[in-house]
Design a protein around this motif. Structure first.
Motif, short mmCIF file in Angstrom:
data_model
loop_
_atom_site.label_atom_id
_atom_site.label_comp_id
_atom_site.label_asym_id
_atom_site.label_seq_id
_atom_site.Cartn_x
_atom_site.Cartn_y
_atom_site.Cartn_z
N ASP A 424 30.85 -47.23 -79.06
CA ASP A 424 30.50 -46.65 -77.76
C ASP A 424 31.08 -47.49 -76.63
O ASP A 424 31.83 -48.44 -76.88
CB ASP A 424 28.98 -46.48 -77.65
CG ASP A 424 28.26 -47.81 -77.68
OD1 ASP A 424 28.94 -48.87 -77.58
OD2 ASP A 424 27.02 -47.80 -77.81
N GLU A 425 30.70 -47.12 -75.41
CA GLU A 425 31.31 -47.79 -74.27
C GLU A 425 31.01 -49.29 -74.24
O GLU A 425 31.79 -50.08 -73.72
CB GLU A 425 30.86 -47.11 -72.96
CG GLU A 425 31.63 -45.83 -72.72
CD GLU A 425 30.80 -44.75 -72.06
OE1 GLU A 425 29.56 -44.84 -72.12
OE2 GLU A 425 31.40 -43.81 -71.53
N ALA A 426 29.88 -49.66 -74.84
CA ALA A 426 29.54 -51.09 -74.86
C ALA A 426 30.22 -51.79 -76.03
O ALA A 426 30.01 -52.99 -76.25
CB ALA A 426 28.03 -51.25 -74.94
N GLY A 427 31.00 -51.06 -76.81
CA GLY A 427 31.67 -51.67 -77.95
C GLY A 427 30.79 -51.77 -79.19
O GLY A 427 31.17 -52.35 -80.20
N GLU A 428 29.61 -51.19 -79.14
CA GLU A 428 28.70 -51.22 -80.28
C GLU A 428 29.13 -50.18 -81.32
O GLU A 428 29.64 -49.11 -80.98
CB GLU A 428 27.27 -50.88 -79.82
CG GLU A 428 26.66 -51.87 -78.87
CD GLU A 428 26.31 -53.17 -79.55
OE1 GLU A 428 25.93 -53.12 -80.74
OE2 GLU A 428 26.45 -54.23 -78.91
N ILE A 429 28.85 -50.52 -82.57
CA ILE A 429 29.20 -49.59 -83.65
C ILE A 429 28.04 -48.63 -83.93
O ILE A 429 26.88 -49.05 -84.01
CB ILE A 429 29.52 -50.36 -84.93
CG1 ILE A 429 30.83 -51.13 -84.72
CG2 ILE A 429 29.65 -49.43 -86.14
CD1 ILE A 429 31.04 -52.23 -85.71
N VAL A 430 28.38 -47.36 -84.04
CA VAL A 430 27.38 -46.35 -84.37
C VAL A 430 27.85 -45.63 -85.65
O VAL A 430 29.01 -45.26 -85.77
CB VAL A 430 27.27 -45.30 -83.24
CG1 VAL A 430 26.15 -44.31 -83.54
CG2 VAL A 430 27.04 -45.99 -81.91
N ILE A 431 26.92 -45.46 -86.60
CA ILE A 431 27.27 -44.76 -87.85
C ILE A 431 26.96 -43.27 -87.70
O ILE A 431 25.85 -42.89 -87.35
CB ILE A 431 26.46 -45.33 -89.04
CG1 ILE A 431 26.67 -46.83 -89.17
CG2 ILE A 431 26.85 -44.62 -90.35
CD1 ILE A 431 28.10 -47.25 -89.36
N LEU A 432 27.96 -42.45 -87.98
CA LEU A 432 27.77 -41.00 -87.80
C LEU A 432 27.46 -40.31 -89.12
O LEU A 432 26.82 -39.26 -89.16
CB LEU A 432 29.03 -40.38 -87.20
CG LEU A 432 29.48 -41.00 -85.86
CD1 LEU A 432 30.79 -40.39 -85.40
CD2 LEU A 432 28.40 -40.81 -84.79
N GLN A 433 27.95 -40.89 -90.18
CA GLN A 433 27.79 -40.21 -91.47
C GLN A 433 28.13 -41.21 -92.56
O GLN A 433 28.93 -42.11 -92.36
CB GLN A 433 28.78 -39.04 -91.52
CG GLN A 433 28.71 -38.25 -92.78
CD GLN A 433 29.65 -37.03 -92.70
OE1 GLN A 433 29.87 -36.48 -91.64
NE2 GLN A 433 30.19 -36.65 -93.81
N CYS A 434 27.53 -41.01 -93.73
CA CYS A 434 27.77 -41.95 -94.82
C CYS A 434 27.57 -41.21 -96.12
O CYS A 434 26.60 -40.48 -96.28
CB CYS A 434 26.78 -43.09 -94.65
SG CYS A 434 26.40 -44.01 -96.11
#
Lengths: 864, 142
Positions: A424-434
């Motif tokens: 995201d804009e803050a550079g954080e990782i987000v998991i969308l699917q696994c």
């Protein structure tokens, strides 16, 4: 036998003589029919059993409908077998009915148990989801919940619209009934018709009304999401069907996702995702795989859109070579959609599995395009301009963090993972699917790691009959005697995946077979024992015979020289995704009455109806007995000379032939039938072998030997009809086009051959019995053992009791069996003559070599 | 074309129609009807070698009842049951009432043809046998 009984028997036989041929024909037909039905039912039962096993391993979707259909199908098939055997041998195996009944009642009782009610909620917030709720939320959403709530990883806020909601939707105004009606009437073989049908049903769904309670639940959940993420939050709607994201991954891409959806179009988008259940790929997939519609429950995920700066996919292992354990990351600018649809080049980062992971390689590509969300709704594809094109889409820190996430997920699920992510804009990782990483083809040369250089690869290909890897010294098993000498921990290598090897599996590290597939007994036992098995590897026996220690990588479908710890370690145990769900438990319990095979050894005392504990035991028992009962037919029936024809080849032969069915090419008048009028393929093969290579040894001095009659018959003109002599024993053939039963008796000696050989491979069998001879017991034994040795080399299962030999081979293609019958024809002529020489070891060795050379020559010849 | 000796019974009009069309296209003479009662009437009038019978026909006699009646009237008839709703109980009841086999919908046409061919062969006459051979020739080998 008291003489009176003997006379009675003789008289009875005579009395039945004039019209017995017609009755015999009818009876044969009847038996042949039941035999074929029985084999068909056996095949089907085994198929369903392996289906059940596969489902239990979590590689397939679940549903009560599947459970019911599978259990019904297997019960009906096994019942057909029980009934079939009863018709082949009336009254002989009645105990089977009781056993079957008891097992079937057990299964029914298990299926009738009420399931604990499924979660009745129509929507479930992500914060409350986990893997146990798979049947309510579908795989994708249950996984995201698991990741969020149990692993503490970041996922977008959102909620699941449950399978219960979808059920309400499809039940509303009988939408499902109408869909079913159209599907059942469909001409499923034609793609154009299917295409039209698919479009029609999808339209129906998109136009259908959402039940008010479902609509309300969705809008309320959305309002809650707005409260969390801000007014007017845009969401992605993703399919989360039951079974969609399991190991097989066959459903990937079949269903729709709608990105960047607002409140106004939320309900339309929901209907569109539901409609994709009837997209053409989804329908055809289900038809091909035999899934029914109602087995697929459609959950839908509703997730807040992540304003993705970058996105992509991370694999916890090399996706084209699961044995390369490095972590692979693909990255692009914008939404990960570009990686998934392959529309632009993407950066590649490769990391080690260390803690912390080390960046081993980075390939930064020129990224020309990216997907972004429109401010209102939908997504757009933009050209990437300026320096951004050549800049890496991830920093080193982000790549390391992603690799950590991937490794954590693999540890948690116990199997390699394929993960969609965004930053995201803050550079954080987000998991969308696994989801589990799909098993890929074995590595190509280029991708193969150095540790598996070409020269160490002994075999490649085949079918994974039981997954996993195992290592040990090669032990080639060819004969029954090998059962006794099989060492603990060896790799069992056989030509055919016969059930008889099953008793070795408790001791084997792995199994390799040249022939055989997934659905056979041996495969199923291997899976049950957890022994890796790789079948369908032609030439494996010769290639592995002298290989010493090998590693069998059944999952990767290869056999490698030496012991390979890397391959052995790579086999992380798989945890079924649905394990623990009520449906899974129920199927598991029913399967316990169906799948395990306890009757392994047909010679054991326990090989009896009362010891059948599962339906698999019953099928195994019946299969064994059915072949025996068919075989008995020839032994138990006698027919008069009048109803048969005498074979005429230049002169009348001592071969008497009864046509049971379509064994002649035309109506045959008179008492003789000529070779050209015989349509029976097994008999013709026998004749070919019989006449292929003339006897070159000393003349047969002792004409009393059973097979000398055959020899005499071809050479001695005085032996035709009417000249009664003590040598004039007859060879009786009962024939149909694909069947023959040769019966030859003389005093204590007899030989019988029975063969059913057609293009229907599964029904084929060949059975040969041989007893006695003119020589003393020792010489007879020596001969029987020589014959056994030759037949075992040809793949026969051979049993010897004293001087009685029984050899059998089954389910082989027609040309293979015809060749083997030729060899039997050859042996029929030649081994008889060995009585003269059996006492002399040098001569025996000479003939042994000669037979082998002759047989090789026979086998090399094309079929006439 | 030969005398139809196959009867298909299903109350689902569309299913019946499609199946009949598919049989016709393969030159397999068959007659269709949409209820158990109708089927029985037809069978009383003239014998059929093989009857393909749907189990669930909520309008009137269900498939199992129909099967039992058929076996009373003409026991030699071979009956193949079809169902869209698998249950061990009805499956077993059907088999014990003398059904030739029990197939689950959606059916693969090849499976049904294979069963028809086997059932015809079992009926045994020359015509049945020829037809069985012909149906078999439409199937993939092996």
């Amino acid at each position: 036998m008291p003489i009176g009984g003997y006379l009675k028997k003789l008289l009875r036989r005579r009395a039945a003589a004039p019209d017995d041929a017609a009755a015999l024909r009818l009876e044969f037909k009847e038996r042949y029919h039941h035999f074929k039905l029985l084999l068909g039912a056996n095949c089907k039962a085994l198929e369903v059993m392996s289906d059940i096993e596969e489902t239990l391993r979590g590689e397939r979707l679940f549903g009560m409908t599947f459970v019911r259909a599978a259990c019904t199908s297997v019960c009906v098939s096994v019942f057909s077998m029980v009934r079939g055997l009863e018709r082949l041998a009336p009254g002989k195996y009645t105990a089977l009915f009781e056993r079957f009944d008891a097992i079937q009642k057990d299964i029914e009782e298990i299926l009738a148990r009420p399931l604990p009610p499924r979660d009745p909620r129509l929507v479930i917030p992500l914060a409350e989801l986990n893997r146990e709720l798979t049947d309510a939320a579908g795989g994708k959403m249950a996984n995201l919940g698991e990741i969020r709530n149990r692993l503490g990883l970041r996922v977008p806020p959102g909620f699941a619209i449950t399978t219960a909601a979808a059920e309400r939707f499809f039940a509303h105004r009988e939408l499902q009934t109408e869909i079913d009606r159209r599907l059942q009437a469909a001409e499923t073989g034609r793609l154009d018709a299917l295409y039209a049908l698919s479009a029609e049903i999808q339209q129906m769904i998109i136009r259908a009304e959402i039940p008010p309670e479902v609509e309300e639940a969705i809008l309320q959940a959305y309002a809650a999401l707005e409260a969390e993420c801000g007014h007017g939050v845009k969401v992605a709607l993703r399919s989360s069907a039951l079974g969609e994201d399991t190991g097989e991954n066959s459903f990937a891409g079949q269903y729709r996702s709608e990105l960047n959806v607002g409140r106004d179009t939320l309900l339309t988008a929901y209907r569109e995702v539901l409609a994709s259940k009837y997209g053409l790929p989804a329908i055809t997939y289900r038809l091909q795989r035999g899934f029914r519609d109602e087995d697929i429950a459609m959950g839908v995920g509703c997730l807040a859109m992540v304003p993705a700066v970058a996105g992509g996919v991370v694999y916890s292992r090399n996706p084209v070579d699961p044995h390369d354990a490095r972590v692979f990351i693909n990255a692009v600018w914008g939404l990960p959609k570009a990686v998934v649809d392959g529309s632009t080049a993407c950066d590649l980062f490769v990391l080690s599995r260390d803690d912390p992971p080390e960046l081993l390689a980075a390939e930064v590509r020129e990224k020309e395009r990216k997907y972004l969300c429109y401010p209102e709704e939908g997504v757009c594809r933009l050209e990437v301009s300026g320096p951004e094109r050549l800049q890496p889409a991830l920093t080193r820190e982000q790549a390391v963090a992603l690799a950590r996430v991937a490794l954590a997920l693999e540890r948690h699920y116990g199997t390699p993972q394929d993960i969609e992510w965004a930053t995201d804009e803050a550079g954080e990782i987000v998991i969308l699917q696994c989801r589990p990483l799909t098993a890929k083809e074995p590595p190509t040369e280029a991708a193969a790691p150095a540790a598996l250089e070409e020269e160490s690869l002994l075999c490649r290909g085949g079918v994974t009959a039981s997954p996993g890897a195992g290592a040990g010294p090669v032990f080639v098993a060819e004969r029954a005697a090998d059962l006794l000498s099989f060492p603990q921990g060896a790799v069992l290598v056989v030509r055919q995946a016969l059930p008889r090897w099953a008793s070795l599996l408790g001791r084997a590290a792995a199994v390799v077979a040249e022939e055989g597939g997934f659905a056979g007994h041996l495969a199923s036992v291997a899976r049950e024992f957890g022994v890796p098995a790789l079948f369908g590897l032609p030439g494996a026996v010769e290639r592995l015979r002298a290989a010493g220690e090998v590693t069998v990588d059944a999952t990767g479908r290869r056999v490698v020289a030496g012991r390979r710890e890397a391959l052995l370690a790579a086999q992380a145990p798989r945890r079924p995704l649905m394990q623990g769900s009520p449906v899974h438990r129920l199927l598991e319990e029913a399967a316990r009455r169906i799948v395990p095979l306890n009757l392994l050894d047909p010679d054991a005392l326990e090989f009896a109806p009362e010891h059948c504990r599962t339906l698999h035991d019953i099928t195994r028992f019946i299969h064994e007995k059915a072949v025996l009962e068919m075989f008995r037919f020839g032994q138990d029936h006698h027919f008069s000379e009048r109803s048969s024809k005498q074979l005429y080849v230049e002169v009348p032969m001592q071969w008497w032939i009864l046509n049971l069915d379509d064994g002649f090419t035309e109506e045959v008048e008179g008492r003789y039938v000529r070779l050209g009028q015989i349509a029976c393929r097994p008999m013709l093969a026998f004749w070919r072998g019989f006449t292929a290579i003339p006897w070159e040894g000393p003349p047969a001095v002792d004409g009393r030997g059973m097979l000398s009659v055959l020899f005499q018959a071809t050479t001695n003109r005085s032996l035709n009809l009417g000249v009664r002599s003590k040598f004039a024993e007859r060879n009786y053939f009962m024939i149909a086009r694909s069947f023959c039963c040769l019966n030859q008796r003389l005093g204590f000696h007899f030989a019988t051959l029975e063969a059913l050989v057609s293009e229907r491979t599964a029904e084929n069998y060949l059975s040969f019995q041989f007893k006695g001879g003119a020589a003393d017991f020792e010489r007879r034994m020596a001969r029987v053992h020589l014959v056994a040795e030759i037949l075992e080399d040809l793949g026969f299962g051979v049993e010897i009791r004293e001087d009685h030999l029984v050899a059998r081979i089954e389910a082989r293609p027609e040309p293979d069996l015809l060749k083997r019958i030729e060899v039997l024809g050859y042996l029929a002529l030649h081994t008889r003559q060995m009585d003269m020489v059996m006492a002399n070891p040098t001569q025996v060795e000479h003939y042994r070599r000669k037979y082998r050379a002759d047989i090789e020559q026979l086998l090399a010849r094309g079929s006439a | 074309m030969d005398q139809p000796n196959i009867l298909v019974v299903d109350d689902e009009g569309d299913f019946l129609e499609t199946l009949m069309k598919r049989l016709q296209r393969r030159n397999i003479p068959a007659l269709g009807c949409s209820s158990g009662e109708e089927a029985l009437q037809l069978i009383r009038t003239s014998p059929f070698d093989v009857v393909v019978l749907d189990i669930k026909m909520p309008g009137g006699m269900d498939g199992i009842q129909t099967l039992k009646e058929i076996k009373k009237v003409r026991p030699e008839t071979e009956v193949i049951l079809l169902t869209g709703h698998a249950s061990i109980e009805t499956g077993m009841e059907g088999m014990q009432s003398g059904a030739y086999d029990y197939l689950l919908k959606p059916i693969l046409l090849e499976n049904l043809l294979e069963k028809m061919a086997q059932a015809l062969e079992r009926r045994g006459g020359a015509a049945q046998r020829a037809q069985s051979e012909r149906i078999r020739s439409l199937l993939p080998k092996g």
